[in-house]
Scaffold this active site. Sequence first.
Site: not given
Ligand code: G3I
Ligand code: 9MR
Length: 570
Positions: A176, A486, A535, A544
């Site tokens: 993103d 992604h 992939d 991503e």
């Molecule tokens: O901490 C819990 C753990 O206790 C549990 O056992 C486990 C089971 O799935 O989940 C853990 O939480 C997860 C957390 O990351 C830590 O690993 C959540 O399920 C998971 O949804 C969360 O994912 C994060 C994701 O954003 C959604 O919020 C990723 O770490 C994080 O790297 C990712 O970051 C995104 C940014 O928001 C937006 N830009 C892209 C970026 C990469 O995808």
């Molecule tokens: O592109 C977004 C990515 O960077 C984030 O990790 C992800 C989860 O927050 O969301 C992606 O965006 C999606 C959105 O959440 C739902 N609609 C589709 C978007 C792109 O595929």
Amino acid sequence: MRYIIPLIVMAATLANSQITKTFGARINQLGYGEQAKKILVYKATDAQAVEFRDLSNGKTALTSPLSAPGVWEYSGETVRKADFSALKKGLYAAYINGNRISDNIVVQNNVYEDVYIAALKWFYYQRASTALSPEFAGKWARAAGHPDTEVYYFPENGKPAGWKISSPKGWYDAGDYGKYIVNSGISVFTLLQLYEHFENEVKKLSLNIPESKSKTPDILEEVRWNLDWMLTMQDTDGGVFHKLTTARFCGHIMPDADTAKRYVVMKTTPATLDFAAVMAQAARIYKPFDAKFSQQALAAAEKAFDWASKNPSIMFKQPDGVFTGQYHHNAETGKDEFLWAATELYITTKKNNYKQAIDTTSFNTHAPWWGDVNFLAVYRLANSKNGFDKNLTKAAQDTLLVVANMLRDEVEKSAYALPVLKWNWVWGSNSVIANNGIVLLNAYYLTKDKRYLDGAQRALDYLLGANPMDISYVSGYGNRTMMDPHHRPSEADGIFEPVPGMLAGGPHEGGQDIKPGNCETNYVQKGKPALSYIDHNCSYASNEVAINWNAPLAYLAGALHFLNNGVKGP
Ligand code: G3I
Ligand code: 9MR
């Protein structure tokens, strides 16, 4: 990369692409250093040994016994291993009963040089607010996006009418176009630590970026692009805004096509402390190159720490109407960020108040990730050169070794010989494994016990092909590589190959992206997290890319490259 491509174009491009037949053995697709531990993993077979042939003359160079079969709980596969560490410089392939089972195996000390440089260079491709010219970006050149000279506050009635800031530069976080302080913190730290640990070598590195001609090392120039942005995120009272994004994620478009209004959202304690930590670190590192910037960074760090001390528990809460990343998790206390910031500030200033703020009750046995930075402080405190009290240093060393030993045990006992623990199978699992490799390297620096180094090698092996998906998770590096991330620029630029040097998030069972209209192929294999990966650009949960995932890849590949070439670690 666009996945809908006219067939003829696709066939022509595929002919030139790197996709090759898989032979079955799981190895590091880039190869190994001469002194490195070398392990091959293969599906269970009745054969007792693997033959390694020297491809320059077809002769047997080594015959290695296969281990007893074992099940790797994370993929459910029954596999056997062969150790071929004894192979010296050359080009080899593995055979069982005369049948070839592996790709070419390169043994050579420079095998990770290109990938570590590419992993660093990728940060240039993530630059906001600037065009990438063909001179530096090759075929991935693109127009400038997101000037970010007019950024508003969300909610818009949260500041005086018309309030806005200029907040240009910085790296796009991931696939993103948002910019997030929390994630910038651990990413910047990791890149700067590579510089600190291997300064003499990294200093000489050319990344071929617009600043390459300056006297400042390229890696510091690249990181500066993000630090300059971070500085603009500090409010006048010292608090730091959590993120700068649009209200919603944009479509799969290039940066210059995303012209929606951008906002800064909330000031939080974790963001402010992560900012304080890396600004304190930067103040030390940039001092010889730019004394003025160094002072500015330190002043900003102290002001941020002060704000956080007065506002110790302001956690991020997504406002109604904002849908971008949160970088917040429910177990967040802020304590690990206080520990890390106080540690960095003490090292830079030697002021007592920071020393007193070092509260080791937040020591825990988790390798670092954006949601828990306690281990970043552990690395610092465990290093006796940093001048902390003996007891504190000892406690940090013990903590470091507890985690390193758990990982080393997995390398020595598990069927795949990999440093992976159960909790590691989360969104961004590949970065967890890369960070595990860094934990092991730090244990190696401390003890000089080569078994830790061998474990770090296995972490890199996994990312570069020694995994159940039989894929190199790094775009452009390996025989069968991740091709369809992604990553908005790679999806929208019309170029077949994705931007090179990017690490995919990696497999896990979360499947958060599988929903009607998005990723409808269920790629999750219940009970087999290491196989739960696709992939495909629809998969933001498994495919991503992100700055906090590439930074540990750059560190791990870079450090192993230097160590392979006889450079002494820190
Ligand atoms: O901490 C819990 C753990 O206790 C549990 O056992 C486990 C089971 O799935 O989940 C853990 O939480 C997860 C957390 O990351 C830590 O690993 C959540 O399920 C998971 O949804 C969360 O994912 C994060 C994701 O954003 C959604 O919020 C990723 O770490 C994080 O790297 C990712 O970051 C995104 C940014 O928001 C937006 N830009 C892209 C970026 C990469 O995808
Ligand atoms: O592109 C977004 C990515 O960077 C984030 O990790 C992800 C989860 O927050 O969301 C992606 O965006 C999606 C959105 O959440 C739902 N609609 C589709 C978007 C792109 O595929």
